[in-house]
Design a protein around this motif. Structure first.
Motif, PDB file in Angstrom:
ATOM      1  N   ALA A  24       4.052 -13.152  -8.384  1.00 12.36           N
ATOM      2  CA  ALA A  24       3.477 -11.865  -8.784  1.00 12.36           C
ATOM      3  C   ALA A  24       2.116 -11.665  -8.120  1.00 12.36           C
ATOM      4  O   ALA A  24       1.233 -12.513  -8.220  1.00 12.36           O
ATOM      5  CB  ALA A  24       3.330 -11.797 -10.295  1.00 12.36           C
ATOM      6  N   ILE A  25       1.970 -10.544  -7.439  1.00 14.30           N
ATOM      7  CA  ILE A  25       0.703 -10.164  -6.820  1.00 14.30           C
ATOM      8  C   ILE A  25       0.209  -8.904  -7.520  1.00 14.30           C
ATOM      9  O   ILE A  25       0.996  -8.012  -7.846  1.00 14.30           O
ATOM     10  CB  ILE A  25       0.881  -9.885  -5.312  1.00 14.30           C
ATOM     11  N   LYS A  26      -1.082  -8.807  -7.768  1.00 16.71           N
ATOM     12  CA  LYS A  26      -1.639  -7.656  -8.468  1.00 16.71           C
ATOM     13  C   LYS A  26      -1.235  -6.361  -7.771  1.00 16.71           C
ATOM     14  O   LYS A  26      -1.369  -6.222  -6.554  1.00 16.71           O
ATOM     15  CB  LYS A  26      -3.163  -7.770  -8.518  1.00 16.71           C
ATOM     16  N   SER A  49       2.578   8.712  -1.983  1.00 17.57           N
ATOM     17  CA  SER A  49       3.320   8.555  -0.739  1.00 17.57           C
ATOM     18  C   SER A  49       2.584   9.154   0.447  1.00 17.57           C
ATOM     19  O   SER A  49       2.796   8.763   1.589  1.00 17.57           O
ATOM     20  CB  SER A  49       4.701   9.206  -0.866  1.00 17.57           C
ATOM     21  N   ASN A  50       1.685  10.116   0.196  1.00 15.05           N
ATOM     22  CA  ASN A  50       0.925  10.712   1.299  1.00 15.05           C
ATOM     23  C   ASN A  50      -0.441  10.045   1.479  1.00 15.05           C
ATOM     24  O   ASN A  50      -1.302  10.558   2.185  1.00 15.05           O
ATOM     25  CB  ASN A  50       0.742  12.213   1.077  1.00 15.05           C
ATOM     26  N   PHE A  51      -0.641   8.907   0.796  1.00 12.69           N
ATOM     27  CA  PHE A  51      -1.859   8.100   0.912  1.00 12.69           C
ATOM     28  C   PHE A  51      -3.117   8.847   0.458  1.00 12.69           C
ATOM     29  O   PHE A  51      -4.214   8.562   0.900  1.00 12.69           O
ATOM     30  CB  PHE A  51      -2.053   7.600   2.356  1.00 12.69           C
ATOM     31  N   SER A  52      -2.951   9.820  -0.418  1.00 18.58           N
ATOM     32  CA  SER A  52      -4.103  10.523  -0.962  1.00 18.58           C
ATOM     33  C   SER A  52      -4.913   9.584  -1.844  1.00 18.58           C
ATOM     34  O   SER A  52      -4.369   8.735  -2.550  1.00 18.58           O
ATOM     35  CB  SER A  52      -3.643  11.731  -1.788  1.00 18.58           C
ATOM     36  N   SER A  70       4.069  12.572  -7.542  1.00 21.05           N
ATOM     37  CA  SER A  70       4.907  11.374  -7.448  1.00 21.05           C
ATOM     38  C   SER A  70       4.102  10.217  -6.867  1.00 21.05           C
ATOM     39  O   SER A  70       3.379  10.362  -5.884  1.00 21.05           O
ATOM     40  CB  SER A  70       6.128  11.659  -6.570  1.00 21.05           C
ATOM     41  N   THR A  71       4.220   9.079  -7.511  1.00 21.98           N
ATOM     42  CA  THR A  71       3.372   7.932  -7.191  1.00 21.98           C
ATOM     43  C   THR A  71       4.209   6.664  -7.192  1.00 21.98           C
ATOM     44  O   THR A  71       5.278   6.615  -7.810  1.00 21.98           O
ATOM     45  CB  THR A  71       2.237   7.801  -8.235  1.00 21.98           C
ATOM     46  N   ARG A  72       3.757   5.660  -6.512  1.00 27.96           N
ATOM     47  CA  ARG A  72       4.489   4.399  -6.489  1.00 27.96           C
ATOM     48  C   ARG A  72       3.540   3.231  -6.739  1.00 27.96           C
ATOM     49  O   ARG A  72       2.332   3.319  -6.513  1.00 27.96           O
ATOM     50  CB  ARG A  72       5.201   4.213  -5.149  1.00 27.96           C
ATOM     51  N   LEU A  73       4.130   2.136  -7.210  1.00 24.22           N
ATOM     52  CA  LEU A  73       3.387   0.890  -7.370  1.00 24.22           C
ATOM     53  C   LEU A  73       3.566   0.055  -6.108  1.00 24.22           C
ATOM     54  O   LEU A  73       4.667  -0.037  -5.571  1.00 24.22           O
ATOM     55  CB  LEU A  73       3.906   0.103  -8.573  1.00 24.22           C
ATOM     56  N   GLU A  74       2.493  -0.547  -5.648  1.00 24.74           N
ATOM     57  CA  GLU A  74       2.565  -1.372  -4.445  1.00 24.74           C
ATOM     58  C   GLU A  74       1.821  -2.683  -4.654  1.00 24.74           C
ATOM     59  O   GLU A  74       0.885  -2.769  -5.449  1.00 24.74           O
ATOM     60  CB  GLU A  74       1.935  -0.651  -3.247  1.00 24.74           C
ATOM     61  N   CYS A  75       2.260  -3.684  -3.923  1.00 31.68           N
ATOM     62  CA  CYS A  75       1.461  -4.894  -3.774  1.00 31.68           C
ATOM     63  C   CYS A  75       1.597  -5.318  -2.314  1.00 31.68           C
ATOM     64  O   CYS A  75       2.605  -5.035  -1.669  1.00 31.68           O
ATOM     65  CB  CYS A  75       1.916  -6.002  -4.717  1.00 31.68           C
ATOM     66  N   MET A  76       0.584  -5.954  -1.783  1.00 32.46           N
ATOM     67  CA  MET A  76       0.567  -6.275  -0.361  1.00 32.46           C
ATOM     68  C   MET A  76       0.579  -7.779  -0.130  1.00 32.46           C
ATOM     69  O   MET A  76      -0.065  -8.538  -0.865  1.00 32.46           O
ATOM     70  CB  MET A  76      -0.670  -5.660   0.294  1.00 32.46           C
TER      71      MET A  76
END
Length: 282
Positions: A31-33, A39-42, A57-63
């Motif tokens: 698990a990474i924070k 999606s448009n990087f606003s 519309s938004t998404r959860l990301e981890c890198m």
């Protein structure tokens, strides 16, 4: 995309030591924070400061590159400068020519010449440890050694335009000659200089360059069981880089996307294919 290679796990351009990587996976479960992003990087994700409603519309990301944040403060983590190891080749000549000046072209032309430029910068950065200390040296924290930025004096690159891209050509060596900066420091010494527009090619593991003055082209090729010391002054007409038209279908495609061809006018070449110790000196 990932694959195992010996004791390391290589993920794209990330390199993890397997032993510590497995240890971290057991601790974190992989698990990474996470963070929220549109999606448009606003930059504005939420409707207001309460952060209870999303703007769209938004998404959860981890890198993957956030992995080091899970490590202990004493962990060894390093980042490689872009100029040393990052030169994608993904744009065709037409698209690369449209890139505004000052931005990376990411083409076959810039990808190849980025390697030459990185080698030149490495040689410029070579330092020599000297003791006892002359007055013109910098002191280290211990006060026992001096560091003098000597290394190789390299002329400024000639700016040329290939496939509509401004690039600066060329020094290249095989990885077995030097794969780290410490390898370069160990194998280069004395007052070396390479003039503007010169070409140096090193193909061999045990090649040392000491007090070389190069104005032209030099090629050193030797087997692993041969030790070659290169020194002295090399002067010749060198290699000439010529522009080509990427729309000229009479040329091979690899030459057209490259944007140039090299005419090997004159060079000093040393080939050593028998075990032993040699000195290449004009």
């Amino acid at each position: 995309m990932e694959y195992a290679a010996g004791k390391y796990l290589i993920v794209l351009q990330l390199i993890f030591e397997l032993e510590s990587y497995i240890r971290e996976l057991k601790k974190t479960g992989g698990a990474i924070k996470e963070f929220v992003t549109q999606s448009n990087f606003s930059l504005q994700v939420y409707k207001d400061d309460s952060k209870t409603s999303l703007k769209s519309s938004t998404r959860l990301e981890c890198m993957m590159q956030d992995y080091p944040k899970t490590l202990a403060p004493i962990a060894r983590v390093g980042v490689t400068d872009i100029w040393l190891a990052y030169a994608p080749v993904k744009n065709n000549p037409e698209d690369a020519a449209k890139v505004p000046k000052g931005n990376p072209y990411h083409s076959a032309t810039s990808g190849e010449l980025a390697i030459y430029r990185a080698r030149s910068l490495l040689l410029r950065k070579v330092v020599v440890l000297i003791t006892p200390l002359p007055l013109d040296l910098f002191f280290t924290c211990s006060g026992k050694y001096g560091v003098k930025k000597a290394g190789v004096q390299i002329g400024e690159p000639i700016k040329q335009v290939f496939n509509g891209q401004e690039v600066d050509p060329s020094i290249v060596w095989k990885p077995k000659w030097a794969s780290t900066f410490s390898d370069v420091k160990r194998k280069v010494g004395g007052n070396c200089s390479i003039s503007q527009g010169s070409t140096m090619v090193v193909k061999g593991r045990n090649v040392s360059i000491k007090g070389l003055s190069l104005d032209g082209a030099l090629v050193v090729d030797c087997i692993d069981d041969a030790e070659v010391k290169v020194e002295g002054s090399v002067r010749n007409n060198g290699w000439i880089t010529e522009n080509v038209d990427n729309k000229d279908t009479s040329l091979p495609e690899e030459v057209r996307i490259r944007g140039f061809k090299i005419n090997k006018t004159e060079q000093l070449e040393g080939s050593f294919h028998e075990p032993g110790k040699y000195c290449l000196k004009p």
